[in-house]
Design an enzyme around this catalytic site. Sequence first.
Site, PDB file in Angstrom:
ATOM      1  N   ASP A 105      17.262  19.246 -29.291  1.00  0.00           N
ATOM      2  CA  ASP A 105      16.016  19.507 -30.013  1.00  0.00           C
ATOM      3  C   ASP A 105      15.107  18.299 -29.857  1.00  0.00           C
ATOM      4  OD1 ASP A 105      16.738  22.041 -30.935  1.00  0.00           O
ATOM      5  OD2 ASP A 105      17.674  21.237 -32.735  1.00  0.00           O
ATOM      6  N   ASP A 153      13.973  27.666 -29.350  1.00  0.00           N
ATOM      7  CA  ASP A 153      13.824  28.003 -30.768  1.00  0.00           C
ATOM      8  C   ASP A 153      12.442  28.591 -31.043  1.00  0.00           C
ATOM      9  OD1 ASP A 153      16.352  26.886 -31.192  1.00  0.00           O
ATOM     10  OD2 ASP A 153      15.523  24.937 -31.790  1.00  0.00           O
TER      11      ASP A 153
END
Length: 161
Positions: free
Chosen positions: A125, A143
């Site tokens: 991330d 995401d």
Amino acid sequence: MKKKHYFKKFYWIYITIIVFIVTIDFYSKKWILNNLNIYEKQKIFLILNLFHVHNFGAAFSLLSDQNGWQKYFLLIFSIVVILVLIKMIIKFKKKDKNKILSYSLILAGAIGNLIDRINYGFVIDFIDLHIKNWHFATFNIADFSIFIGMIIIMKNNYYNS
């Protein structure tokens, strides 16, 4: 014979979208791995940072504090979700373009994060949205693709109810 040709022609755009998102997700994560150390932050805009973190869990780091069993659970869960999404997309009719698009976006995100889980055992991330000292959960392109797919589903359900 004509129906099979039509099927391939119709789904080509969605396959292209999926491949494009998975590719952008893959190379953006590769760039982060090669250019930012873990937990390193790079300011981009007033409300946007690049922040390199590893998520050993699911969305919002759910299950990330476990002893490692979640790695295999999330790997298997991701594969099952991907297979279910493919089956659903194939069953949609041509007129269900918004459904096909939304599920294709979710599928692309699921594939992108599955690639990380297979390659590294965690998801990379790096997108950090914030307002002053309030930070949203750090996320990635996969995401974001899942999020947009869910928004389209909710919008369709709202307007069709």
